[in-house]
Design an enzyme around this catalytic site. Sequence first.
Site: not given
Length: 291
Positions: A58, A81, A157, A202, A258
């Site tokens: 994270r 990832r 990201h 978001d 992003e």
Amino acid sequence: ERTKGINGLEKITIRDRRGRSVEVYLYGGQVTSWKNEKGEELLFMSTKAIFEPPTPIRGGIPVLFPQYSNTGPLPSHGFVRQRFWEVDANPPPLPSHPSPNAHVDLILKSSPEDLKIWPHKYEYRLRVALGRGGDLTLISRVKNSDVKPFNFTFALHPYFAVSDISEIQVEGLQNLDYLDQQKNRTRFTDHEKAITFNSQLDRLYLSTPNKIRIVDHKKKKTVVVYKKGTVDAVVWNPWEKKVVDLGVEDYRHFVAVEPAAVAKPITLKPGQEWKGVLQVCVVPSRRSTGN
Ligand code: TA6
């Protein structure tokens, strides 16, 4: 320089002569740190980040491929990832980036396991480089090494460090349409001059310009995010939304902006390659013009 990082996970550190540095974990092919010549960290890492595969890390710059979020049948944000990348000692030439300063090249190829969940052979090459002006550049190259075409969606990201989420604004996305990811991706138009943050946000902005700015009023610094090869852009801050591996106050210290290719998936024919660039630099903010 290749060393063991947290929990023995391998990382590569690149440095330039002025003392700037970038750290990349082979797990995730993930940039986890970018420091300027004063040693200031320019990326955010969660105070509760878990460096234990298969948990994604994270913070830093996760690579989301071959699926952005829950837009398809794969696990959210794809799987790379959560894979171990390798150092690519002999990358094919990159004519657009011929003589990089400090850099490292990584590669990830489809494994027999991954072919079971996503039956397409690919090679993902990632170059991470520090530019002469101290900018951070990530060049992604995805090649179809299969015999059939495939589609994918994608995002990088980055968690950009900010002084305080209430003291920043994101510029460059005005008058664009976005899909609100908190409202089942309902489409809206953004009429604000800049994005400010006072609760969870978001958004997937569609067909954006290549340049987006994060203006940090408290630090008097602007992060200039330049992207190429990806038409969309996500802006995210979770605010009060609970995220398990994020400290309670952590949301104050980052914003995710992003580069993304989501609304229109990228199609690659056999042998074809797609290239995407993210280039970031931090500059003193221009003096306010009073508007
Ligand atoms: O890109 C924004 C987003 O898709 C948000 O919806 C948020 O969930 C974030 O990514 C983080 O996702 P993760 O799977 O890393 O928790």
